[in-house]
Design a protein around this motif. Structure first.
Motif, PDB file in Angstrom:
ATOM      1  N   VAL A  55       0.791  -1.072   0.129  1.00 51.67           N
ATOM      2  CA  VAL A  55      -0.159  -0.028   0.070  1.00 51.67           C
ATOM      3  C   VAL A  55       1.025   1.112  -0.031  1.00 51.67           C
ATOM      4  N   LEU A  56       2.083   1.186   0.728  1.00 57.58           N
ATOM      5  CA  LEU A  56       2.888   2.342   0.586  1.00 57.58           C
ATOM      6  C   LEU A  56       3.782   2.689  -0.622  1.00 57.58           C
ATOM      7  N   ARG A  57       4.218   1.504  -1.193  1.00 56.82           N
ATOM      8  CA  ARG A  57       4.880   1.326  -2.478  1.00 56.82           C
ATOM      9  C   ARG A  57       4.011   2.070  -3.316  1.00 56.82           C
ATOM     10  N   ARG A  58       2.900   1.654  -3.691  1.00 58.44           N
ATOM     11  CA  ARG A  58       1.819   1.782  -4.826  1.00 58.44           C
ATOM     12  C   ARG A  58       1.602   3.300  -4.842  1.00 58.44           C
ATOM     13  N   THR A  59       1.550   3.981  -3.450  1.00 53.58           N
ATOM     14  CA  THR A  59       1.069   5.436  -3.641  1.00 53.58           C
ATOM     15  C   THR A  59       2.031   6.236  -4.538  1.00 53.58           C
ATOM     16  N   GLU A  60       3.256   6.049  -4.634  1.00 52.42           N
ATOM     17  CA  GLU A  60       4.153   6.611  -5.442  1.00 52.42           C
ATOM     18  C   GLU A  60       4.298   8.096  -4.968  1.00 52.42           C
ATOM     19  N   THR A  61       4.285   8.240  -3.391  1.00 43.02           N
ATOM     20  CA  THR A  61       4.505   9.189  -2.838  1.00 43.02           C
ATOM     21  C   THR A  61       5.196   9.064  -1.306  1.00 43.02           C
ATOM     22  N   PRO A  62       5.772  10.026  -0.604  1.00 42.03           N
ATOM     23  CA  PRO A  62       5.898   9.645   0.761  1.00 42.03           C
ATOM     24  C   PRO A  62       5.018   9.163   1.543  1.00 42.03           C
ATOM     25  N   ALA A  63       5.162   7.839   1.990  1.00 38.95           N
ATOM     26  CA  ALA A  63       4.302   7.218   2.646  1.00 38.95           C
ATOM     27  C   ALA A  63       4.575   6.388   4.157  1.00 38.95           C
ATOM     28  N   VAL A  64       3.831   6.734   4.905  1.00 36.47           N
ATOM     29  CA  VAL A  64       4.210   5.869   6.291  1.00 36.47           C
ATOM     30  C   VAL A  64       2.717   5.269   6.700  1.00 36.47           C
ATOM     31  N   LEU A  65       3.192   4.203   7.548  1.00 37.84           N
ATOM     32  CA  LEU A  65       1.909   3.221   8.059  1.00 37.84           C
ATOM     33  C   LEU A  65       2.058   3.388   9.448  1.00 37.84           C
ATOM     34  N   ILE A  66       1.225   4.057  10.534  1.00 40.09           N
ATOM     35  CA  ILE A  66       1.115   4.365  11.460  1.00 40.09           C
ATOM     36  C   ILE A  66       0.293   3.279  12.507  1.00 40.09           C
ATOM     37  N   GLU A  67       0.928   2.389  13.396  1.00 42.81           N
ATOM     38  CA  GLU A  67       0.335   1.640  14.229  1.00 42.81           C
ATOM     39  C   GLU A  67       0.352   2.219  15.722  1.00 42.81           C
ATOM     40  N   ALA A  68      -0.865   3.066  15.864  1.00 46.52           N
ATOM     41  CA  ALA A  68      -1.357   3.889  16.710  1.00 46.52           C
ATOM     42  C   ALA A  68      -0.779   3.392  18.438  1.00 46.52           C
ATOM     43  N   GLY A  69      -1.042   1.891  18.467  1.00 46.27           N
ATOM     44  CA  GLY A  69      -0.978   1.341  19.841  1.00 46.27           C
ATOM     45  C   GLY A  69      -1.445  -0.129  19.716  1.00 46.27           C
ATOM     46  N   TYR A  70      -1.441  -0.769  20.858  1.00 46.90           N
ATOM     47  CA  TYR A  70      -1.912  -2.276  20.758  1.00 46.90           C
ATOM     48  C   TYR A  70      -3.252  -2.157  21.282  1.00 46.90           C
ATOM     49  N   ILE A  71      -4.464  -2.742  20.398  1.00 49.44           N
ATOM     50  CA  ILE A  71      -5.615  -2.660  21.138  1.00 49.44           C
ATOM     51  C   ILE A  71      -5.899  -4.108  21.851  1.00 49.44           C
ATOM     52  N   SER A  72      -4.683  -5.011  21.651  1.00 46.34           N
ATOM     53  CA  SER A  72      -4.768  -6.355  22.377  1.00 46.34           C
ATOM     54  C   SER A  72      -4.165  -6.025  23.932  1.00 46.34           C
ATOM     55  N   ASN A  73      -3.767  -4.871  24.377  1.00 42.45           N
ATOM     56  CA  ASN A  73      -3.394  -4.072  25.434  1.00 42.45           C
ATOM     57  C   ASN A  73      -4.288  -3.509  26.032  1.00 42.45           C
ATOM     58  N   ALA A  74      -5.004  -3.698  27.338  1.00 43.94           N
ATOM     59  CA  ALA A  74      -5.891  -3.106  27.889  1.00 43.94           C
ATOM     60  C   ALA A  74      -5.805  -1.649  27.940  1.00 43.94           C
ATOM     61  N   ASP A  75      -4.588  -1.060  28.248  1.00 45.47           N
ATOM     62  CA  ASP A  75      -4.460   0.483  28.416  1.00 45.47           C
ATOM     63  C   ASP A  75      -4.564   0.988  27.282  1.00 45.47           C
ATOM     64  N   ASP A  76      -3.714   0.431  26.238  1.00 47.01           N
ATOM     65  CA  ASP A  76      -3.936   1.070  24.831  1.00 47.01           C
ATOM     66  C   ASP A  76      -5.159   1.174  24.307  1.00 47.01           C
ATOM     67  N   GLU A  77      -5.742  -0.035  24.460  1.00 50.12           N
ATOM     68  CA  GLU A  77      -7.201  -0.209  24.008  1.00 50.12           C
ATOM     69  C   GLU A  77      -8.119   1.144  24.681  1.00 50.12           C
ATOM     70  N   ALA A  78      -7.988   1.111  25.929  1.00 55.21           N
ATOM     71  CA  ALA A  78      -8.745   2.384  26.577  1.00 55.21           C
ATOM     72  C   ALA A  78      -8.437   3.691  25.971  1.00 55.21           C
ATOM     73  N   MET A  79      -7.158   3.900  25.490  1.00 58.86           N
ATOM     74  CA  MET A  79      -6.562   4.872  25.338  1.00 58.86           C
ATOM     75  C   MET A  79      -7.411   5.391  23.772  1.00 58.86           C
ATOM     76  N   LEU A  80      -6.880   4.387  22.952  1.00 63.19           N
ATOM     77  CA  LEU A  80      -7.323   4.687  21.489  1.00 63.19           C
ATOM     78  C   LEU A  80      -8.828   4.654  21.447  1.00 63.19           C
ATOM     79  N   GLN A  81      -9.471   4.346  22.233  1.00 66.63           N
ATOM     80  CA  GLN A  81     -11.002   4.285  22.371  1.00 66.63           C
ATOM     81  C   GLN A  81     -11.651   5.816  22.488  1.00 66.63           C
ATOM     82  N   THR A  82     -10.997   6.709  22.908  1.00 67.13           N
ATOM     83  CA  THR A  82     -11.537   7.965  23.213  1.00 67.13           C
ATOM     84  C   THR A  82     -10.796   9.035  22.290  1.00 67.13           C
ATOM     85  N   ARG A  83     -11.376  10.118  21.814  1.00 68.57           N
ATOM     86  CA  ARG A  83     -10.919  11.285  21.180  1.00 68.57           C
ATOM     87  C   ARG A  83      -9.746  11.632  22.021  1.00 68.57           C
ATOM     88  N   GLU A  84      -9.964  11.866  23.524  1.00 62.95           N
ATOM     89  CA  GLU A  84      -8.975  12.488  24.144  1.00 62.95           C
ATOM     90  C   GLU A  84      -7.637  11.533  24.128  1.00 62.95           C
TER      91      GLU A  84
END
Ligand SMILES: [Zn+2]
Length: 294
Positions: free
Chosen positions: A242-271
Motif C-alpha cells: 500500500v505504501l509502495r503503490r502510492t508513489e509518494t512519501p508514505a508511512v503506516l502508523i500503528e497507533a498502539g496495541y488494542i490487544s493491550n487493555a491500557d492502549d485499547e482504553a486510550m485509543l477508544q477516546t478522542r482525548e
C-alpha cells in the motif's frame, strides 16, 4: 478491483437495458435498422464508463486549504467493511472503527489549520483493497500518504506506537511478518511481491520515495516523543504494497496495541488519540513545508 467491477456492471446493465430497448423497439417497429442498435449500444457503453470512472475518485472528498494549490495529504483509515482488522482485548472494539475515528480527527485538525488539503480514502465503514487506497493517492497526486492502523499481539503487555516506512528489506522479523499480514489482505498483489519489489530496487524514484518516507517517519517520531507512548524501536521498515503503490512519501502508523487493555482504553477516546493526532498534523505540515523548499 471494486471500481472495475462497477464499470463492468454498469456496462453490463447498460447493455441489458439497450438489449431490452431493442427488443421493445423491434416489436414496436419492425423496420428498425441494425445500425441504430450499434449507435445506441455505443452510447450506453460510453455512458457506463463516464458515470463509473469518476465515481471511483468522486467518492473522495478533498478538503480545501486556506491557500489554493497546497499539497494534498491522503489519510487512509486501515481496514473497513468486511475487513474489521484487529479486535480489541475487551471484545467490543474493532480496528476499522478506531482508524476511521482517528483519521477523521486528523483530517478535521489539518483542515482547521489550513496548511494542506486533505482527503480520506474512506469516509465510512467501507471495504477498499490496498490497490484502491494507493490508487486514490496516485490519482489525486498526493504529496503525502498516511495509513492508520492499530496493532494486536499475543503478548498482552505489548503496547505503544510504531511507525513503518517503506523498504525493500524489513527491519525485523516482526516487521516482515506484519507487512506480510497487511499485504495478504490483497491476495492479488501479494503473489507478485518478491519480483516486483526486486525489479523496482533499481528505480531511482522508488529510492527517493523510501528516503522521503523514512524522513517523514523520523519527523513524526520526534514530534510524538514525550507525548505519545512509543515502542522501544518505534521506526520500523518493511515492504508494504500500500505504501509502495502510492508513489509518494508514505508511512503506516500503528497507533498502539488494542490487544493491550491500557492502549485499547486510550485509543477508544478522542482525548486518548489527541496527542498522536496533533503530532501527526504537525509532522505532516513540517514535512510538506520542508519539501516545498527543495
Ligand atoms: Zn491494520
Amino acid at each position: 478491483m471494486e471500481w472495475r467491477g462497477k464499470i463492468g456492471l454498469a456496462i453490463g446493465v447498460g447493455m441489458m437495458v439497450v438489449a431490452a430497448g431493442l427488443v421493445l423497439a423491434s416489436v414496436q417497429n419492425g423496420t428498425k435498422k441494425a445500425s441504430d442498435g450499434i449507435a445506441i449500444a455505443g452510447e450506453a457503453r460510453q455512458g457506463g464508463l463516464t458515470v463509473a470512472l469518476p465515481d471511483a475518485v468522486a467518492g473522495v472528498r478533498v478538503r480545501k486549504a486556506r491557500l489554493p494549490g497546497r499539497p494534498i495529504v491522503v489519510i487512509d483509515p486501515g481496514h473497513g467493511g468486511k475487513d474489521p482488522g484487529a479486535t480489541g482485548v475487551s471484545g467490543s472494539t474493532q480496528e476499522k472503527d478506531l482508524t476511521l475515528a482517528m483519521a477523521r480527527e486528523l483530517a478535521d485538525l489539518l483542515e482547521e489549520r489550513g496548511r494542506v488539503r486533505v482527503a480520506l480514502t474512506r469516509e465510512g465503514d467501507r471495504y477498499l483493497t490496498l490497490e484502491q487506497r494507493a490508487g486514490i493517492a496516485r490519482r489525486l497526486q498526493a504529496g503525502l500518504f498516511l495509513s492508520l492502523h492499530m496493532d494486536s499481539a499475543p503478548n498482552p503487555l505489548a503496547k505503544g506506537a510504531t511507525v513503518y516506512s517503506l523498504s525493500d528489506v524489513a527491519s525485523s522479523e516482526e516487521a516482515a511478518r506484519f507487512a506480510r499480514a497487511e499485504n495478504a489482505v490483497d491476495g492479488a498483489l501479494s503473489s507478485e511481491e518478491n519480483d516486483s519489489v526486486r525489479a523496482l530496487l533499481a528505480d531511482v524514484a522508488l529510492r527517493e520515495q523510501m528516503e522521503d518516507s523514512a524522513g517523514l517517519a523520523e519527523r513524526l517520531l520526534r514530534r510524538a516523543a514525550g507525548r505519545v507512548e512509543l515502542r522501544p524501536r518505534p521506526h520500523q521498515f518493511a515492504a508494504f504494497h500500500v505504501l509502495r503503490r502510492t508513489e509518494t512519501p508514505a508511512v503506516l502508523i500503528e497507533a498502539g496495541y488494542i490487544s493491550n487493555a491500557d492502549d485499547e482504553a486510550m485509543l477508544q477516546t478522542r482525548e486518548g488519540r489527541a496527542p498522536l493526532v496533533l503530532a501527526l498534523a504537525q509532522a505532516v505540515e513540517a514535512d510538506v513545508a520542508t519539501r516545498g523548499q527543495r
